[in-house]
Design a protein around this motif. Structure first.
Motif, mmCIF file in Angstrom:
data_model
loop_
_atom_site.group_PDB
_atom_site.id
_atom_site.type_symbol
_atom_site.label_atom_id
_atom_site.label_comp_id
_atom_site.label_asym_id
_atom_site.label_seq_id
_atom_site.Cartn_x
_atom_site.Cartn_y
_atom_site.Cartn_z
ATOM 1 N N PHE A 7 -10.578 -21.539 -106.483
ATOM 2 C CA PHE A 7 -10.683 -22.047 -107.844
ATOM 3 C C PHE A 7 -10.380 -20.913 -108.819
ATOM 4 O O PHE A 7 -11.045 -19.874 -108.802
ATOM 5 C CB PHE A 7 -12.085 -22.604 -108.105
ATOM 6 C CG PHE A 7 -12.271 -23.138 -109.491
ATOM 7 C CD1 PHE A 7 -11.900 -24.431 -109.803
ATOM 8 C CD2 PHE A 7 -12.820 -22.337 -110.496
ATOM 9 C CE1 PHE A 7 -12.071 -24.933 -111.081
ATOM 10 C CE2 PHE A 7 -12.988 -22.827 -111.767
ATOM 11 C CZ PHE A 7 -12.613 -24.127 -112.074
ATOM 12 N N GLU A 20 -12.474 -31.573 -115.399
ATOM 13 C CA GLU A 20 -12.349 -31.657 -113.943
ATOM 14 C C GLU A 20 -12.711 -30.336 -113.279
ATOM 15 O O GLU A 20 -13.392 -30.299 -112.248
ATOM 16 C CB GLU A 20 -10.905 -32.044 -113.592
ATOM 17 C CG GLU A 20 -10.642 -32.164 -112.108
ATOM 18 C CD GLU A 20 -9.181 -32.459 -111.796
ATOM 19 O OE1 GLU A 20 -8.821 -32.482 -110.604
ATOM 20 O OE2 GLU A 20 -8.402 -32.666 -112.754
ATOM 21 N N GLY A 21 -12.285 -29.229 -113.894
ATOM 22 C CA GLY A 21 -12.555 -27.911 -113.326
ATOM 23 C C GLY A 21 -14.031 -27.567 -113.305
ATOM 24 O O GLY A 21 -14.510 -26.893 -112.390
ATOM 25 N N GLU A 24 -15.476 -29.301 -110.355
ATOM 26 C CA GLU A 24 -14.929 -28.716 -109.134
ATOM 27 C C GLU A 24 -15.620 -27.393 -108.821
ATOM 28 O O GLU A 24 -15.971 -27.120 -107.667
ATOM 29 C CB GLU A 24 -13.421 -28.494 -109.280
ATOM 30 C CG GLU A 24 -12.779 -27.938 -108.017
ATOM 31 C CD GLU A 24 -11.281 -27.691 -108.159
ATOM 32 O OE1 GLU A 24 -10.674 -27.178 -107.202
ATOM 33 O OE2 GLU A 24 -10.732 -27.991 -109.243
ATOM 34 N N ARG A 27 -19.068 -28.110 -107.559
ATOM 35 C CA ARG A 27 -19.010 -28.643 -106.192
ATOM 36 C C ARG A 27 -18.776 -27.526 -105.182
ATOM 37 O O ARG A 27 -19.452 -27.457 -104.147
ATOM 38 C CB ARG A 27 -17.883 -29.673 -106.089
ATOM 39 C CG ARG A 27 -17.728 -30.281 -104.686
ATOM 40 C CD ARG A 27 -16.503 -31.169 -104.615
ATOM 41 N NE ARG A 27 -15.280 -30.446 -104.901
ATOM 42 C CZ ARG A 27 -14.649 -29.670 -104.012
ATOM 43 N NH1 ARG A 27 -15.138 -29.501 -102.788
ATOM 44 N NH2 ARG A 27 -13.533 -29.054 -104.360
ATOM 45 N N ILE A 28 -17.852 -26.614 -105.481
ATOM 46 C CA ILE A 28 -17.538 -25.518 -104.559
ATOM 47 C C ILE A 28 -18.737 -24.594 -104.392
ATOM 48 O O ILE A 28 -19.050 -24.136 -103.287
ATOM 49 C CB ILE A 28 -16.313 -24.727 -105.069
ATOM 50 C CG1 ILE A 28 -15.054 -25.601 -105.001
ATOM 51 C CG2 ILE A 28 -16.112 -23.455 -104.245
ATOM 52 C CD1 ILE A 28 -13.839 -24.969 -105.655
#
Length: 323
Positions: A7, A20-21, A24, A27-28
């Motif tokens: 990322f 969205e980032g 993300e 989540r990561i």
């Protein structure tokens, strides 16, 4: 075996890509991020739950006594007052811990380019930035309070004429304040700037990005509050149940132990949920900071160009030595 996609934090993004980032990145980094937030916020959760429960139970008892014609006791009023003051101070330290932990996780991910970092590594970074964030936030809070008081008096004078505009102006003022703070503090933490330099960096980056930043922050806060409702439902349900149950009891009877335990449990769940969910707006505004920074300075791009140039020179030297 496919490798995990990295990322990119320092990257220019559109509004939708920032949204969205944000999710993300969460989540990561979910495992080390939420694990660190849980461990480091647990002491604040335990003490905060006790203080909140004490405030509510004392308030309920005072209300019941008042309905029965009895005056609230001095001890009940003092208990409510001291608990409220203690909770305010506690939330100041807890809020700083949450912000420090999230920024520390961002630093760890940026350094390792993966989520394979430990809670102890996060803690090492938290210790270095905690008091910087606490002092900066306190200073910004004082400035905000002074500016707010300067703003509120003229609005109060025209309240009769402009009463409809008072609340929107106050909320807009708070929005600008929060956007500045969430841009200036990352400049201090991730770029190693001082308070003054961080503030100057914030205004420079926000030039031309004010409304998109405020809109993004508003969206993240709406999401945050929507999620918090889920954690708050058991707590407020328990409070309502306790209120009606206590109202039917004799004034001399004590609140059943199971009611107190439920209040503590659901109060702890609410605080933990609010602390974990706070990662949404904070990570989101950090992604916004890096996007604006790349848009204005392109630091990551320049580093890639420098690294590529150094690699080319190294290859040329190796070829010359070979020939």
């Amino acid at each position: 075996m496919p490798t995990a996609r990295i990322f990119e934090l320092r990257k220019t993004r559109t509004f939708g890509q920032k949204l969205e980032g944000t999710f993300e990145f969460i989540r990561i980094n979910a495992k080390p991020l939420f694990k660190s937030l849980f461990f480091f916020s647990s002491p604040f959760v335990l003490l905060g739950t006790f203080l909140v429960s004490n405030i509510l139970s004392s308030s309920f008892n005072a209300g019941i006594n008042s309905n029965a014609g009895a005056e609230p006791s001095v001890s009940e009023l003092m208990s409510i007052g001291f608990s409220a003051i203690g909770f305010m101070f506690l939330m100041a330290f807890a809020g700083t811990m949450i912000v420090s932990t999230i920024y520390a996780c961002v630093r760890c991910y940026e350094q390792y380019q993966s989520a394979d970092y430990t809670t102890s590594e996060v803690w090492d970074r938290v210790k270095k930035i905690y008091w910087t964030i606490f002092g900066t936030t306190l200073l910004y809070g004082i400035v905000f309070f002074v500016a707010y008081m300067i703003l509120i008096f003229p609005l109060a004078l025209f309240a009769a004429v402009l009463s409809v505009l008072v609340i929107p102006v106050i909320y807009l003022f708070m929005g600008f304040y929060m956007v500045i703070m969430f841009t200036a503090i990352p400049a201090q933490i991730f770029e190693g700037k001082g308070i003054g330099s961080g503030l100057s960096q914030a205004f420079r980056l926000l030039k031309g990005n004010w409304w998109s930043s405020i809109g993004l922050l508003l969206l993240f806060l709406l999401i945050y509050n929507a999620v918090i409702v889920i954690f708050a439902l058991p707590f407020y349900g328990s409070m309502i149940f306790s209120f009606f149950s206590t109202a039917e009891m004799d004034l001399m009877e004590e609140t059943p132990a199971y009611m107190s335990l439920l209040n503590y449990l659901f109060g702890a769940i609410l605080l933990i949920g609010s602390f974990l969910t706070y990662s949404i707006p904070l990570v989101g505004m950090t992604v916004q900071y890096f996007s604006m920074s790349e848009e204005k300075d392109a630091t990551a791009l320049m580093k890639k160009i420098d690294a590529f140039g150094a690699e080319e020179e190294s290859n040329e030297e190796d070829e010359e030595e070979y020939h």
